[in-house]
Design a protein around this motif. Structure first.
Motif, mmCIF file in Angstrom:
data_model
loop_
_atom_site.group_PDB
_atom_site.id
_atom_site.type_symbol
_atom_site.label_atom_id
_atom_site.label_comp_id
_atom_site.label_asym_id
_atom_site.label_seq_id
_atom_site.Cartn_x
_atom_site.Cartn_y
_atom_site.Cartn_z
ATOM 1 N N VAL A 75 17.562 -95.624 27.867
ATOM 2 C CA VAL A 75 17.214 -95.877 28.412
ATOM 3 C C VAL A 75 18.494 -95.444 30.293
ATOM 4 O O VAL A 75 17.365 -94.559 31.558
ATOM 5 C CB VAL A 75 16.445 -97.670 29.119
ATOM 6 C CG1 VAL A 75 15.951 -97.178 31.418
ATOM 7 C CG2 VAL A 75 15.588 -97.433 29.234
ATOM 8 N N LEU A 76 20.046 -95.677 30.403
ATOM 9 C CA LEU A 76 20.213 -95.034 31.291
ATOM 10 C C LEU A 76 20.311 -93.888 31.341
ATOM 11 O O LEU A 76 20.533 -92.950 32.594
ATOM 12 C CB LEU A 76 21.099 -95.698 31.769
ATOM 13 C CG LEU A 76 20.905 -97.404 32.138
ATOM 14 C CD1 LEU A 76 21.894 -98.358 32.191
ATOM 15 C CD2 LEU A 76 20.965 -97.197 33.402
ATOM 16 N N LEU A 77 20.259 -93.177 29.774
ATOM 17 C CA LEU A 77 20.295 -91.598 29.951
ATOM 18 C C LEU A 77 19.375 -90.666 30.091
ATOM 19 O O LEU A 77 19.834 -90.335 30.844
ATOM 20 C CB LEU A 77 21.051 -91.237 28.396
ATOM 21 C CG LEU A 77 22.671 -91.735 28.332
ATOM 22 C CD1 LEU A 77 22.624 -91.375 26.717
ATOM 23 C CD2 LEU A 77 23.736 -90.887 28.827
ATOM 24 N N LEU A 357 36.389 -87.363 40.361
ATOM 25 C CA LEU A 357 37.424 -86.984 40.301
ATOM 26 C C LEU A 357 38.277 -87.323 38.566
ATOM 27 O O LEU A 357 38.837 -86.730 37.579
ATOM 28 C CB LEU A 357 38.556 -86.760 41.625
ATOM 29 C CG LEU A 357 39.468 -86.808 41.686
ATOM 30 C CD1 LEU A 357 39.774 -85.118 41.102
ATOM 31 C CD2 LEU A 357 40.244 -86.631 42.791
ATOM 32 N N ILE A 358 38.049 -89.066 39.254
ATOM 33 C CA ILE A 358 38.418 -89.895 37.912
ATOM 34 C C ILE A 358 37.991 -89.227 36.934
ATOM 35 O O ILE A 358 38.410 -89.832 35.720
ATOM 36 C CB ILE A 358 38.390 -91.369 38.085
ATOM 37 C CG1 ILE A 358 39.528 -91.476 39.616
ATOM 38 C CG2 ILE A 358 39.557 -92.013 37.281
ATOM 39 C CD1 ILE A 358 39.087 -92.692 40.032
ATOM 40 N N GLY A 359 36.880 -89.644 37.167
ATOM 41 C CA GLY A 359 35.718 -88.850 35.633
ATOM 42 C C GLY A 359 36.013 -87.775 34.750
ATOM 43 O O GLY A 359 36.294 -87.457 33.424
ATOM 44 N N GLY A 360 36.359 -86.553 35.663
ATOM 45 C CA GLY A 360 36.489 -85.431 35.344
ATOM 46 C C GLY A 360 38.514 -85.581 34.952
ATOM 47 O O GLY A 360 39.099 -85.115 33.484
ATOM 48 N N LEU A 361 39.356 -85.998 35.839
ATOM 49 C CA LEU A 361 40.484 -86.660 35.104
ATOM 50 C C LEU A 361 41.316 -87.351 33.107
ATOM 51 O O LEU A 361 41.516 -86.709 32.916
ATOM 52 C CB LEU A 361 41.395 -86.945 35.454
ATOM 53 C CG LEU A 361 41.674 -85.873 36.730
ATOM 54 C CD1 LEU A 361 42.636 -86.471 38.384
ATOM 55 C CD2 LEU A 361 43.176 -84.851 36.521
ATOM 56 N N THR A 362 40.155 -88.165 33.440
ATOM 57 C CA THR A 362 39.973 -88.820 32.647
ATOM 58 C C THR A 362 38.914 -88.388 31.328
ATOM 59 O O THR A 362 38.894 -88.717 29.843
ATOM 60 C CB THR A 362 39.103 -90.285 32.300
ATOM 61 O OG1 THR A 362 37.997 -90.436 32.564
ATOM 62 C CG2 THR A 362 40.518 -90.762 33.329
ATOM 63 N N HIS A 386 31.359 -94.301 31.938
ATOM 64 C CA HIS A 386 30.821 -95.045 33.087
ATOM 65 C C HIS A 386 31.365 -94.218 34.459
ATOM 66 O O HIS A 386 30.637 -94.509 35.959
ATOM 67 C CB HIS A 386 31.066 -96.601 33.049
ATOM 68 C CG HIS A 386 30.102 -96.998 32.168
ATOM 69 N ND1 HIS A 386 30.395 -98.375 31.263
ATOM 70 C CD2 HIS A 386 28.427 -97.100 32.118
ATOM 71 C CE1 HIS A 386 29.618 -98.538 30.740
ATOM 72 N NE2 HIS A 386 28.505 -98.631 31.482
ATOM 73 N N TYR A 387 32.725 -93.820 35.099
ATOM 74 C CA TYR A 387 33.124 -93.326 35.519
ATOM 75 C C TYR A 387 31.791 -92.306 36.048
ATOM 76 O O TYR A 387 32.351 -91.722 37.159
ATOM 77 C CB TYR A 387 34.773 -92.907 35.428
ATOM 78 C CG TYR A 387 35.697 -94.005 36.446
ATOM 79 C CD1 TYR A 387 35.498 -93.900 37.786
ATOM 80 C CD2 TYR A 387 36.376 -94.934 35.569
ATOM 81 C CE1 TYR A 387 36.264 -94.589 37.970
ATOM 82 C CE2 TYR A 387 36.545 -95.589 36.005
ATOM 83 C CZ TYR A 387 37.090 -95.302 37.109
ATOM 84 O OH TYR A 387 37.775 -96.808 37.773
ATOM 85 N N VAL A 388 31.467 -91.034 35.464
ATOM 86 C CA VAL A 388 31.065 -90.509 35.255
ATOM 87 C C VAL A 388 29.101 -90.631 35.404
ATOM 88 O O VAL A 388 28.449 -90.737 36.827
ATOM 89 C CB VAL A 388 31.133 -89.343 33.978
ATOM 90 C CG1 VAL A 388 30.338 -87.969 34.642
ATOM 91 C CG2 VAL A 388 32.501 -88.917 33.852
ATOM 92 N N LEU A 389 29.107 -91.816 35.622
ATOM 93 C CA LEU A 389 27.241 -92.026 34.781
ATOM 94 C C LEU A 389 27.136 -92.892 35.828
ATOM 95 O O LEU A 389 26.031 -92.900 36.825
ATOM 96 C CB LEU A 389 26.658 -91.794 33.623
ATOM 97 C CG LEU A 389 27.108 -90.745 32.236
ATOM 98 C CD1 LEU A 389 26.621 -90.782 30.987
ATOM 99 C CD2 LEU A 389 25.901 -89.969 32.880
ATOM 100 N N GLY A 390 28.036 -93.971 35.612
ATOM 101 C CA GLY A 390 27.677 -94.966 36.319
ATOM 102 C C GLY A 390 27.743 -95.054 37.667
ATOM 103 O O GLY A 390 27.772 -95.621 38.642
ATOM 104 N N LEU A 393 27.164 -90.426 38.870
ATOM 105 C CA LEU A 393 25.713 -90.100 38.946
ATOM 106 C C LEU A 393 25.004 -90.956 39.416
ATOM 107 O O LEU A 393 24.110 -90.674 40.552
ATOM 108 C CB LEU A 393 24.936 -90.406 37.802
ATOM 109 C CG LEU A 393 23.955 -89.639 37.372
ATOM 110 C CD1 LEU A 393 23.702 -88.565 36.407
ATOM 111 C CD2 LEU A 393 23.248 -90.969 36.454
ATOM 112 N N THR A 394 24.854 -92.406 39.463
ATOM 113 C CA THR A 394 24.398 -93.095 39.823
ATOM 114 C C THR A 394 24.496 -93.326 41.487
ATOM 115 O O THR A 394 23.315 -93.305 42.621
ATOM 116 C CB THR A 394 24.858 -95.119 40.163
ATOM 117 O OG1 THR A 394 24.746 -94.602 38.168
ATOM 118 C CG2 THR A 394 24.214 -95.782 40.229
ATOM 119 N N PHE A 395 25.516 -93.021 43.013
ATOM 120 C CA PHE A 395 26.096 -92.575 43.337
ATOM 121 C C PHE A 395 25.320 -91.275 44.133
ATOM 122 O O PHE A 395 25.053 -91.396 45.287
ATOM 123 C CB PHE A 395 27.453 -92.525 43.655
ATOM 124 C CG PHE A 395 28.435 -93.804 43.819
ATOM 125 C CD1 PHE A 395 27.607 -94.936 43.630
ATOM 126 C CD2 PHE A 395 29.629 -93.634 44.547
ATOM 127 C CE1 PHE A 395 29.046 -96.324 43.460
ATOM 128 C CE2 PHE A 395 30.743 -94.403 44.481
ATOM 129 C CZ PHE A 395 30.208 -95.718 43.544
#
Ligand code: HEM
Ligand SMILES: [Cu+2]
Ligand SMILES: [Cu+2]
Lengths: 537, 238
Positions: A75-77, A357-362, A386-390, A393-395
């Motif tokens: 659902v979240l995706l 930025l953190i999502g990308g570096l990780t 979750h950094y990228v999506l949670g 994306l959510t922001f």
């Protein structure tokens, strides 16, 4: 003034909502549905979180846990990650931003919505105990065909219906962009959100048939005894993974590109400054779109595929960091010497960029195959996305909703509630997802309702739960803000942010027929980011 | 030189450190100016009401932040390639074991020089706890490279040797492989990390690393009977 779409929306009768082909109403339908699904799936996430809090089965048995996690992921995706901003904000904004009266095929658009609605009903059906689906959103065979995995057919039909909806929308949006632009709107003065939306829909058009094929073979194997994935009869379960990820990797860019587009809109408006590097932003989008189709093996680095394939796609994957980096640098360039106004949409956009930025570096260690051999299928990867999506994306979606709230509803999203929700979500999500990644580095596998009492793991899980609780409160506060804004928000002027972009020339909320029968007059030097004059707010 | 605890975990750890240093540096290079801009270039009525609108981009800068990251990521990928080769190439003197996954346990076979199975260890599903009887532990000698050939009887599982920080899927109809070497005797975790259903989080084993002499004695021993008995006993409380 021309009749507004409906102030408030509640005034439109049920019949109007059911038979509507208006892109704005369809957009609102998508947005409300996906928001409710987001809340429910978030609640699933909280239950999962509590279950993992301490070793031992705490509150739910493992098979029910698997249902919750499947629901949470799928659902979240599919609802939150794709439909909320393509079907929702995309539907609402695309025609307004290019000065069109509606999308190219309004009735096809309604079909997209109803197919999506059908998928939503199927998801609700899985709530019935006998109908649980427990194969995770990835649905890997042979497990997905095993009785332990629940009702395979429901999973397959959900993907099929979402697929029908996605393909129809993609055809519609791409045609709309090519054919329906008002005179004066060209490739070089199109909003970044629209550029991103079109790239995302090109991915949908090329990719969705692939996943549809993957799950169709799963259906045939499970119910009609074919052997696509059955190694005992010459099939191979890895076929599924290849065909599945050929779409399901690019789909992460379907999710994130329009978010990048929204970041660009918001950052430029609230820096009172033209977007830095507009041309290289477009270049970056199409680079990402192309590269996204040749990296799927990075989801299969430990699946048993040949070593050369892993190394090859390790290189292609890591290259995606370059165009994504360009976008981040360009946003920083936009902030430089701006006149920055930290209203709620801007807070969310900036928060989203820093978290991306953190999502990308990780993401880089997942591309480096040597590191992935140790962290694949651990909580590290879950923390990363979750950094990228949670977060990013959510922001982006939260920021986009507050930014275009006036255009959709005629009212302002309450500023104080918005700021409070932002800081709560920001703090909670960082505590939660950061320590989720650490738990993964220390070896904690993903999709584990239970785990041995390894002291470091237990501590990390306790910290994550605290973060998740704060995050949950933040989402609740944001939701209260939505309801408050809708019912008693301050009345919005036509262009409360003093944006230069076309959609803000319309009254708030946007009228039924958008710009009327005549396309809007677009000046020869129109550009959505042509900031120069100081704003009045 | 300090004694290496486990292969390929040492290389993995080194790669993680390399990445971490690069990532933290990039983070600081982007985040510090970013935060600074947000603080400094605030909107101030009457003073700073509009951003610098002369600058729509800067080709030199944009080229710079395309080319430098490209070089960085290509270096990282090539470094990772070099490490990957070591991680995937078992030393020629490796001892070979065969591990077969099933819902939700493992069967480990020890082979002689000709490739015949001389001993089997069956690790059965323990749905409630994380302890394992002695004879269900996978025993290997310390200080010797072990190459594990992996496959599955039913759905896809994976074999994650936690101290060695390495895993590989167990795919029905295929034989996949990984190798590891643990230099310190002790007991370590093995987990299934590919989702395989209700018992997934209880699909684990213990890796018992013993001095080589003890391993030779164990291999000659006779615990396969006990293993069978134990299976029956376990079967009752499932
Ligand atoms: C309300 C806040 C959220 C909470 C409390 C939450 C919690 C969790 C937890 C505990 C897991 C399980 C990790 C594991 O053991 O495998 C998980 C997995 C996941 N989450 Fe979230 N999450 C939240 C928001 C989101 C959002 C906004 C998205 C995407 C847009 C998302 C996407 C996913 C996905 C795709 C998975 C993996 C599912 C799978 O393994 O198949 N989550 N989440
Ligand atoms: Cu398993
Ligand atoms: Cu498993």
């Amino acid at each position: 003034m021309r009749e507004a779409i409906s102030v408030p929306y509640l005034k439109a009768g049920l019949k109007e909502w059911i038979f509507t082909t208006d892109h704005k109403k369809i957009g609102i339908l998508y947005l409300t549905t996906t928001y409710i699904f987001f809340l429910v799936a978030g609640l699933f996430g909280l239950v999962i979180r509590f279950e993992q809090n301490s070793p031992g089965y705490q509150i739910v048995p493992p098979d029910f846990y698997n249902y919750l996690l499947t629901g949470h992921g799928a659902v979240l995706l599919l609802w939150w990650g794709i439909a909320s901003h393509i079907g929702g904000l995309g539907n609402f904004l695309l025609p307004l931003m290019i000065g069109a009266k509606d999308v190219a095929f309004p009735r096809l658009n309604a079909l997209s919505w109803w197919a999506f609605f059908g998928a939503s009903v199927l998801v609700l059906l899985t709530l019935i105990p006998g109908n649980h689906i427990k194969m995770m959103w990835t649905g890997y065979p042979p497990y997905a065909g095993n009785p332990d995995a629940g009702v395979t057919a429901l999973y397959v039909f959900i993907i099929h219906l979402i697929g029908v909806s996605s393909i129809a929308t993609a055809v519609n949006f791409i045609t709309t962009y090519i054919k329906m632009r008002a005179p004066g709107i060209t490739f070089w003065n199109t909003n970044m959100f629209v550029h991103a939306l079109i790239a995302a829909n090109v991915i949908q058009l090329v990719g969705v048939p692939s996943i549809a094929g993957a799950v169709t073979m799963l259906l045939l194997d499970t119910y009609l005894g074919t052997n696509f994935y059955n190694p005992a009869k010459g099939g191979d379960p890895l076929i599924y993974q290849n065909v599945f990820w050929f779409y399901s990797h690019p789909v992460v860019y379907v999710m994130i590109l329009p978010i990048f587009g929204m970041f660009s809109e918001i950052v430029s408006t609230f820096s009172r400054k033209p977007l830095f590097g507009y041309t290289s932003m477009i270049f970056a989008i199409w680079c990402i779109t192309f590269l996204s189709f040749i990296v799927w093996i990075h989801h299969m680095f430990v699946s048993g595929v040949p070593d050369w394939a892993r190394v090859l796609m390790s290189y292609t994957t890591i290259l995606i960091a370059v165009p994504t980096g360009i976008k981040i640098f360009n946003w920083m360039g936009t902030l430089y010497k701006g006149a920055i106004i930290l209203r709620v949409p801007m807070l969310y956009a900036l928060g989203g960029i820093f978290m991306f930025l953190i999502g990308g570096l990780t993401g880089i260690p997942n591309a480096m195959v040597a590191i992935d051999l140790g962290i694949s299928d651990s909580l590290f990867i879950v923390g990363h996305f979750h950094y990228v999506l949670g977060m990013a994306l959510t922001f982006g979606i939260f920021g986009g909703i507050t930014y275009w709230f006036p255009k959709m509803t005629g009212r302002m999203y309450p500023e104080n509630i918005g700021k409070l929700s932002f800081w709560l979500i920001f703090a909670g999500a960082n505590i939660f997802y950061f320590f989720q990644m650490i738990a993964g580095i220390l070896g904690n596998p993903r999709r584990y309702p239970d785990y041995p009492p390894i002291p470091e793991w237990v501590t990390l899980h306790h910290i994550q739960t605290i973060g998740a609780l704060i995050l949950g409160v933040g989402i609740l506060v944001y939701t209260v803000g939505l309801i408050k804004g809708l019912t008693s928000g301050e009345e919005a002027s036509d262009n409360p942010w003093e944006s230069q972009s076309l959609e803000w020339r319309l009254p708030s909320p946007a009228p039924v027929d958008n710009f009327g029968d005549e396309p809007p007059k677009v000046e020869p030097d129109y550009h959505p980011y042509k900031y120069g004059a100081p704003p009045a707010f | 030189m300090e004694q290496v605890f486990a292969y390929p975990a040492n290389w993995w750890g080194e790669a993680v450190r390399v990445w971490l240093v690069v990532a933290v540096i990039i983070y600081l290079i982007v985040a510090i100016p970013g935060m600074y801009f947000i603080m400094k270039y605030r909107f101030k009525p009457g003073e700073r009401e509009v951003g610098d609108h002369e600058n729509h981009g800067h080709w030199g800068l944009e080229a710079l932040w395309t080319i430098i990251p490209t070089i960085i990521v290509l270096v990282l990928a090539t470094y990772s390639f070099a490490v990957f080769k070591k991680q995937r190439t078992a030393p020629p003197d490796s001892m070979v074991i065969k591990v077969t996954g099933f819902m939700w346990g493992w069967e480990t076979e020890y082979l002689d020089e000709k490739g015949n199975t001389i001993k089997k260890v069956l690790t059965v599903y323990n749905p409630t706890g994380y302890d394992l009887p002695e004879d269900q532990k996978i025993v290997v000698p310390a200080g010797k490279p072990i190459k594990a050939l992996l496959t599955s009887k039913d759905v896809i599982h994976s074999f994650y040797v936690m101290p060695a920080m390495v895993l590989e899927d167990m795919v029905p109809g295929r034989i996949t492989h990984l190798w590891f070497q643990i230099n310190e005797p002790g007991e370590y975790w093995i987990f299934c990390r590919e989702f395989c259903g209700t018992g997934h989080s209880h699909m684990f084993a213990k890796l018992k690393v013993v001095p080589p002499e003890q391993f030779t004695a164990w291999l000659k021993g006779e615990p396969s009977v006990a293993n069978k008995e134990n299976k029956a006993e376990k079967g009752e409380n499932i």
